[in-house]
Design an enzyme around this catalytic site. Structure first.
Site, mmCIF file in Angstrom:
data_model
loop_
_atom_site.group_PDB
_atom_site.id
_atom_site.type_symbol
_atom_site.label_atom_id
_atom_site.label_comp_id
_atom_site.label_asym_id
_atom_site.label_seq_id
_atom_site.Cartn_x
_atom_site.Cartn_y
_atom_site.Cartn_z
ATOM 1 N N ASP A 163 -34.607 -43.806 -14.075
ATOM 2 C CA ASP A 163 -34.187 -42.418 -13.876
ATOM 3 C C ASP A 163 -34.216 -41.756 -15.253
ATOM 4 O O ASP A 163 -34.192 -42.420 -16.282
ATOM 5 C CB ASP A 163 -32.804 -42.332 -13.214
ATOM 6 C CG ASP A 163 -32.596 -40.959 -12.549
ATOM 7 O OD1 ASP A 163 -33.341 -40.008 -12.874
ATOM 8 O OD2 ASP A 163 -31.691 -40.823 -11.704
HETATM 9 C C1 BGC Z 1 -32.428 -37.384 -11.070
HETATM 10 C C2 BGC Z 1 -33.673 -37.875 -10.360
HETATM 11 C C3 BGC Z 1 -34.837 -36.949 -10.641
HETATM 12 C C4 BGC Z 1 -35.032 -36.870 -12.156
HETATM 13 C C5 BGC Z 1 -36.192 -35.987 -12.585
HETATM 14 C C6 BGC Z 1 -32.681 -37.123 -12.554
HETATM 15 O O1 BGC Z 1 -31.603 -36.466 -13.116
HETATM 16 O O2 BGC Z 1 -31.381 -38.302 -10.918
HETATM 17 O O3 BGC Z 1 -33.429 -37.952 -8.982
HETATM 18 O O4 BGC Z 1 -35.973 -37.400 -9.988
HETATM 19 O O5 BGC Z 1 -33.843 -36.362 -12.735
HETATM 20 O O6 BGC Z 1 -35.933 -34.652 -12.334
#
Ligand code: BGC
Length: 758
Positions: free
Chosen positions: A264
């Site tokens: 993530d």
């Molecule tokens: C989120 C993800 C997301 C990523 C990119 C993160 O903060 O937890 O679900 O895909 O950001 O935007």
């Protein structure tokens, strides 16, 4: 459920799962590329390999241009392709072509109880991703909805692992059958947003295996998911992005996942630990998997073979997904009619009718005056929620949908009623600011209330459009409670005094406290954050063009404190004496030592989520502990009635490899067409190990026209009734007598039948 076994997990998770006895049945289609990949890897320099294991830009990781291997391009997900942003920032580029379809959010999709619709949904998402030149969609988001306040409850699917699994598989197949890879997220146990970047989850292995992991496992074993995203949190003291047990042992060795894991955003914490434990790509940086990885390989801390393996896993996905040439992407607008139609179909089957005294469908004979009251009637729900915000081509709001459908048939008057801009998130303010804002808020509320009451007094019927919005429910923060925001409870009380004919529609993605609103509403519905076509779907349901047919994917508790993690003091964390473990420790030791330990535990508690409710999540808790609910899991009314009869099984006794085949007859006994969702729960009569009172094991959505009967067949493989045997480190049978409970919700069992597992 034993509390002690949760403590054991620390020890258990630390032991390598040698001699793992669960056989791997899944063989990924990705393995077909391995020979070709050997040839590619043999031509690559170490620099080129390492270059693939971290971000190139915010949503890209590198290929190998010299060898004709394209970059991997990612797109948020999970319910609309995110707008185009600067390569290394979050600012939008201001394009017109990137306006996407806003699909109903996770809990709305789950409320359809339809794997087929989930497949269409995935198809729609993939088609739009293709138009934009993407390779991997950052979705579906499928963590279990553990706490009603969870900031991402609306993004996630359900509190139940079986329902989540079926929908997650449908979504995954829909996406991948259309040439885009999924990235199933967030693996694993991201069940809260507060402290998500620091929290350590302490969980018993049975609960982890039986409740939290099954949807992820299903996307691999049944959906052949190509991508996974590791979660921000720790499990058993180890970050998910460097969690050997999670990534190498369970995901790859046990389930047979052959694809790639990306972190993530900002969720990578080490170099050697991450690459060895199974992380492929650090997103969106190269702090750990760039130069530091090169140095680690050169210093002999990471064998080049491990780097090769991580590269191989990325290349498998790269070869399976055909890259869109840059000059072919973004030629037309992202949102296309075929996808808008899917968004409508999902929305129209997701709306849950909780209560109806006959006021719905709306009577339009005498051209009634309809007062639509509530800021959510005009609120756009596509944006907000950080990564999950969608720049949509259009969004039909409830008011727009109603105006269109009721043109010439009713007079619609609108009043905002409450200020929806208000969220329950905190920001530091000076005392003067607080005082000034309180005054302004009071004045504003008085004006809005007055307008609402004037509208209500003139109307035949009031449509009170209440619920949360996308700043109340959002990634990054959990809600502090589940009360309706912005003074909606007070407002409905006042409205009821001038006009008792109230139909309340909740546009929320997660549970709300309904104590006030339920008795004051003649009909009550949840219409979710329901996508570009949400307003059209709602108007069709309210006017009776279609019968409501959504079913709750989560339990609506009477009050928040009844729900398991709250009832046990496991959430929110960091409260004094919050957790049972602090007390448990002190019971067994001498006073001084116990006090010291207790304080230590309390300090750690702020960042430790104890899952001591174990498997008793959602309805499993309410049923087993006999706690009354407001509306049960699986619940939802229609504009007709159904009769269940003739429940039969094909045998009386079943062996471990058998499949229980259940048949029954369902009849639509009312006057209009509607879908029934037949649900089968399993109750264990004389088990060897502890179980929740009942568990969902099969379901089927059945469309029936007025008067129609259908014979329904449902199947439950005996293998799907296994439990995780912690001692054996394997799935095991609990052969006992069971009762099959067939009904229309966890609280509405209509037919029962006992069979034996031998
Ligand atoms: C989120 C993800 C997301 C990523 C990119 C993160 O903060 O937890 O679900 O895909 O950001 O935007």
């Amino acid at each position: 459920m034993s509390k002690i076994s949760s403590i054991l997990v620390f020890a258990i998770l630390a032991i390598p799962l040698a001699g793992f006895s669960s056989e791997k049945t899944h063989r990924s289609a990705l393995l077909q590329y391995d020979q070709q990949i050997d040839g590619i890897i043999s031509q690559m320099t170490l620099e080129e390999k390492v270059n693939m294991l971290h971000a190139k830009h915010m949503f890209t990781s590198a290929g190998i241009e010299r060898l004709g291997i394209a970059d991997m391009i990612y797109a948020d997900g999970p319910f609309g392709i995110r707008e185009e942003m600067q390569p290394d920032g979050w600012a939008g580029l201001g394009w017109d072509t990137d306006k996407a379809t806003f699909f109903p959010t996770g809990s709305a999709l789950a409320a359809t109880w339809s794997p087929e619709l989930a497949y269409s949904y995935g198809t729609g998402m993939a088609r739009e991703a293709k138009l934009r030149g993407k390779d991997m969609l950052l979705g579906p988001a499928i963590n279990i909805q553990r706490i009603p306040t969870g900031g991402r409850t609306y993004e996630y699917l359900s509190e139940d692992p079986f329902l989540s699994s079926k929908l997650a598989v449908g979504y995954t197949k829909g996406v991948q059958d259309n040439g885009i890879a999924v990235c199933v997220k967030h693996f694993a146990l991201n069940n809260q947003e507060n402290n998500r970047g620091t929290v350590n989850v302490v969980i018993g292995e049975r609960a982890m295996r039986e409740i939290y992991l099954p949807p992820f496992r299903a996307t691999v074993e049944e959906g052949d998911a190509y991508g996974f995203m590791s979660a921000y949190n720790k499990i058993g003291g180890k970050w998910c992005a460097e969690n050997e047990m999670l990534l190498n042992k369970i995901l790859r060795q046990e389930w047979g996942f052959a694809g790639m894991v990306i972190s993530d955003w900002g969720g990578t914490h080490s170099t050697v630990g991450s690459v060895k434990s199974g992380l492929n790509v650090e997103m969106p940086d190269k702090k750990f998997m760039g130069k530091a990885l090169m140095d680690s390989v050169k210093a002999g801390l990471v064998a080049e073979d491990i780097v090769n393996q991580r590269v191989r896993e990325i290349l498998r996905v790269r070869l399976a997904i055909k890259a869109v040439p840059e000059n072919e992407a973004n030629k037309q607008i992202t949102s296309q009619p075929a996808q808008q139609k899917i968004a409508y179909e999902v929305a129209s089957k997701s709306i849950v009718l909780l209560k109806n005294d006959g006021i719905l469908p709306l009577q339009l004979k005498n051209k009634p005056v309809i007062a639509v009251i509530g800021a959510n009637a005009t609120q756009i729900m596509a944006s907000g929620g950080l990564g999950a915000g969608v720049k949509t081509l259009y969004e039909v709001t409830p008011l727009e949908g109603l105006k269109k459908k009721l043109e010439g048939k009713a007079e619609i008057i609108f009043a905002k009623g409450y200020d929806g801009a208000e969220s329950n998130r905190f920001r530091r303010r000076t005392p003067e600011e607080i005082e000034k804002q309180a005054q302004e808020k009071k004045l504003n509320a008085e004006i809005l209330t007055k307008e609402a009451l004037e509208a209500a007094a003139k109307a035949t019927v009031v449509l009170f459009i209440a619920g949360d919005n996308r700043s109340v429910e959002t990634e990054g923060t959990d809600r502090k409670d589940i009360f309706l925001p912005s003074g909606q409870d007070e407002l409905i009380q006042k409205i009821a005094q001038v006009n008792p004919n109230i139909v309340t529609v909740l546009t929320s993605g997660a549970p709300n406290d309904l104590k006030n609103v339920n008795p004051l509403s003649k009909a009550l519905l949840i219409s979710w954050f329901n996508g570009s076509e949400g307003g059209n779907a709602l108007a069709d349901v309210l006017t009776g063009n279609i019968s409501p047919s959504g079913r709750l994917p989560f339990t609506l508790p009477v009050k928040l404190e009844d729900s398991p993690a709250y009832a046990l003091g496991n959430y929110p964390q960091g409260k004094k004496n919050a957790d049972v473990f602090a007390n448990l420790v002190s019971e067994t030791e001498d006073a001084a030592k116990a006090q010291a330990k207790k304080e230590e535990v309390q300090k750690a508690d702020a960042n430790t989520a104890y899952y001591s409710e174990e498997s008793l999540v959602g309805y499993r808790w309410f049923d087993t502990k006999n706690v009354q609910v407001m509306y049960p899991f699986g619940y939802g009314l229609t504009y007709t009635t159904f009769d269940y009869s003739n429940l039969k099984t094909d045998q009386k006794e079943y062996g471990v490899n058998d499949v229980i085949t259940i048949t029954l007859k369902v009849k639509n006994t009312g006057k209009v067409a509607a879908d029934e969702v037949v649900q089968v729960y399993v109750h264990r009569i004389n088990p060897r190990v502890e179980w929740p009172q009942k568990e969902l094991k099969s379901f089927s959505r059945v469309p029936l026209v007025a008067g129609e009967s259908k014979n329904i067949t449902l199947q439950i493989p005996v293998k799907s009734l296994q439990y995780w045997n912690v001692t054996k480190q394997a799935w095991d049978d609990d052969l006992c007598n069971i009762e099959l409970l067939v009904g229309a919700s966890a609280g509405t069992i209509k037919l029962k039948k006992k069979v034996a597992l031998k």
